[in-house]
Design an enzyme around this catalytic site. Structure first.
Site, PDB file in Angstrom:
ATOM      1  N   LYS B  85       9.258 -26.620  29.083  1.00 33.46           N
ATOM      2  CA  LYS B  85       8.372 -26.243  30.194  1.00 33.46           C
ATOM      3  C   LYS B  85       9.143 -25.480  31.268  1.00 33.46           C
ATOM      4  CE  LYS B  85       5.022 -28.434  33.350  1.00 33.46           C
ATOM      5  NZ  LYS B  85       4.517 -29.730  33.847  1.00 33.46           N
ATOM      6  N   SER B 160      -0.380 -29.911  33.630  1.00 35.00           N
ATOM      7  CA  SER B 160       0.301 -28.665  33.908  1.00 35.00           C
ATOM      8  C   SER B 160       1.207 -28.196  32.780  1.00 35.00           C
ATOM      9  CB  SER B 160       1.128 -28.821  35.180  1.00 35.00           C
ATOM     10  OG  SER B 160       2.150 -29.781  35.001  1.00 35.00           O
ATOM     11  N   SER B 184       0.292 -34.650  33.284  1.00 30.13           N
ATOM     12  CA  SER B 184       0.583 -33.265  32.890  1.00 30.13           C
ATOM     13  C   SER B 184       1.165 -33.094  31.499  1.00 30.13           C
ATOM     14  CB  SER B 184       1.516 -32.615  33.921  1.00 30.13           C
ATOM     15  OG  SER B 184       0.785 -32.218  35.060  1.00 30.13           O
TER      16      SER B 184
END
Lengths: 443, 443
Positions: B85, B160, B184
């Site tokens: 990420k 996210s 997330s």
């Protein structure tokens, strides 16, 4: 106004009392009676006490005498009359926090520090006036009225442990407990001309003490002589007290730096001069590095206000009229502190601790005035200082609150006077070096 | 929109890859090449990656092959392509946090979890799209554009960690790292039809990960199969992973309670039904005690918003125009959280932990849907759910964020589908019982 006449404990140290008790020259019962009589006679003009407990004091004194007679000696506080700030729970006695919100509220149990006092044989004679919820250094906003300065009862005792300071300074008791979140032990001790010790954070257990700001709340002790603060502290320290005179050596070996207080506050130059003279020979003249004073002030303000607001938000919402208006205004301002500022202040503390730690490079103790002015008249909110008009509250707190941010031990000792009003010298060290403060103070 | 075609890792577990690598049926170089080719071909329609690192991946794959050839075997991640990420630092690669504030920002060092990945021999192929600053569960607000759902690229990946979920779900990589502050990792994993594991708080070290809310930030892993999450977790756990199958016994021995999700959110009843069926036989049907859902929600909101605002206050003040407008609005709202509410939320956590602990009386695992709806169309902000119009963001977070408040381990596993879109089943346990989640998931 003329000073309060000396009380029965004026000029008598804990050591004197202990000696007299054991020599049979007095009894705990007599000491309690003298304290109670003096409170009855002198306190109406002082406002140091909010609650007096003659029956409880007499009973405790009787037990203390019986124990001593039977050979069970609890040490230097055994049989000694002590006053406790009315923010600290004493089982069975009202605990008002100086507020109408707690009118008639009776504590169910002893605070941890009161338990320790009792285990040491002390005789609790009553509860002393606190600035409402300990939220103010002037000592003149309390549901039971202001505590007054024994040197001039027209002047502030300082606060928030104003009653404890006034009671000791007037000789009504030889020892009192207070609390100190930004200077609430040291400020009134300095303004009233006695000694006050705020130990390291959490050194005296805070259970049963009404919170102001949990990160900064300290329990401390007030006595005429700094050595008596040490004697009491040895009985109250949670993790065991520092051994007497540990580290060995004489006061002359302690490296002291004089910290220029003008980086922290506008100061009365005469007060600075008196404190500086009392500090004596120092290793170094120190000034705070740029920005550090502001950072300490802002960190203190953000954390103290946020935590105080968290304690009182419901009362502010539900019964604002029960607060003193000035305290209410401060709480309302405190409720507007944004959470992000609090988070940053908390997250910044470890770095700040390192910066402050570095102040001690090359010396053991920082010396500075405790308060940058002498006791102002009651209710005064602005004052002329070194040619400038300053807010009394901010000035009172300016030299003490930085040491609460990081929980450093700090002792105020009487240093002399200006215009006949007491000046305090403040000695600050790192946790674990408390013995140095007392060694210096003895000099 | 039609689903993304299967990628090279679709249907291939870490165990398959490890076996093929050691049997000489493939090489790390070939796996890296296949990942890079698939990203080049398929990702333009998905937006899962913000940065691809062909040179770095090829070099790491070559080293992995050399080591394996020389007999130095680092275990089950050795030679495996992994995506990270874009909120997690990988030395030498841009780390944008999905924000124009960090356009062109290159990380100097590896995050602690990336160091662990490399030590395990993993091959990092690139950085995946994050909702701007990880501050949103929809995955469609990022400086590099939205990440899309491989099942229907007209729909949200969720966020996210949307790019990590989309990359794994599309078979571009077999494993990805994400972060989970309120869901997330689990939300996009559920919406994209894969597994996602958020371990206990601090179980995977968070150093080098850009913070959203330090009290709740967790690093987690995403893979098609829950067992692959466990395999990866064993290499990333700071304090050493739970031993495989510790506690002994079969999935049948695990006591599971079904937690009625409607106390936490309005839910699509079809989603609840699918998740409930996947949970199978349970010990008990549980409903949160009165007020607990609100308390968890309020505690989460106060702490998360306050800490996020503390992270971003300077950027909001100095360069608000660089934020996505929706993220900026949320940050401005977060900056208005009063400090007293944050202090109360923090002080209330120990009591809340006891209440939640009591939920586990008589069972080991709580089961509930991961998300109360299927992936909404991109940019959708309100949605009809069970006859009511609800905010998409609140609904997405409602079933996952409660478990971040107390840092409980939580795993989402694919449970089936509604309207052809994936539904996730969430399994929650107490720290130290992570093995139970995976044992159940294997059932």
């Amino acid at each position: 106004m003329p000073p309060t006449p000396p009380g029965p404990f004026t000029g008598r140290s804990l050591t004197d009392l202990a000696r007299d008790l054991r020599a049979g020259r007095t009894t705990a019962a007599e000491l309690a009676r003298r304290a109670l009589d003096a409170i009855a006679g002198l306190d109406p003009a002082l406002g140091a006490f909010v609650t007096v407990d003659p029956a409880g004091a007499r009973a405790a004194a009787r037990r203390a005498d019986e124990e001593l007679a039977s050979g069970a000696d609890r040490g230097s506080l055994h049989g000694v009359p002590v006053a406790v700030k009315d923010l600290i729970d004493v089982a069975g006695l009202p605990c008002t926090m100086g507020s109408r919100h707690f009118a008639g509220h009776v504590a169910e149990a002893d605070a941890a520090c009161v338990t320790l006092l009792r285990e040491a044989g002390a005789v609790i004679v009553g509860k002393t006036t606190t600035h409402e919820f300990a939220y103010g250094p002037t000592g003149d906003r309390s549901a039971n009225g202001p505590s007054r300065n024994p040197r001039d009862p027209g002047r502030m005792s300082g606060g928030s442990s104003g009653g404890s300071a006034a009671a000791v300074a007037a000789g009504l008791v030889p020892l009192a407990l207070g609390t100190d979140t930004g200077g609430s032990v040291r400020i009134p001790a300095a303004l009233c001309g006695i000694a006050g010790f705020k130990p390291a954070y959490d050194a005296i257990p805070a259970g049963g003490v009404f919170p102001l700001s949990r990160s900064f709340d300290h329990v401390g002790v007030l006595a005429a002589d700094p050595y008596d603060c040490l004697v009491a502290y040895r009985h109250l320290a949670a993790g065991g007290p520092p051994p007497a005179g540990s580290g060995g050596g004489e006061a002359e070996d302690v490296r002291v730096a004089w910290l220029d207080p003008t980086a922290l506050s506008v100061c009365d130059p005469r007060v600075v001069q008196v404190a500086r003279a009392a500090a004596g020979v120092v290793t170094e003249e120190l000034r705070l590095p740029g920005g550090l004073a502001e950072e300490l002030r802002e960190t203190y303000a953000a954390i103290q206000r946020a935590e105080a607001a968290a304690v009182h938000a419901d009362r502010v919402a539900e019964a604002p009229e029960l607060f003193d208006p000035e305290v209410l205004d401060r709480l309302r301002a405190a409720m507007r502190v944004p959470a992000w500022a609090y988070v940053r202040a908390v997250e910044g503390r470890p770095a700040l601790a390192k910066t402050v730690e570095a102040l001690f490079d090359g010396h053991d103790v920082l010396a500075l005035p405790t308060v940058p002015l002498v006791a102002p008249p009651l209710d005064r909110r602005e004052i002329e200082l070194d040619g400038r008009t300053v807010a009394v509250r901010a000035a009172l707190l300016a030299l003490t609150s930085p040491w609460n941010v990081l929980g450093l031990p700090a002792l105020t000792v009487p240093a002399g006077s200006v215009d006949g009003l007491p000046v305090g010298l403040q000695l600050v060290c790192r946790p674990g070096r408390e013995d140095l403060l007392f060694r210096l103070a003895a000099r």
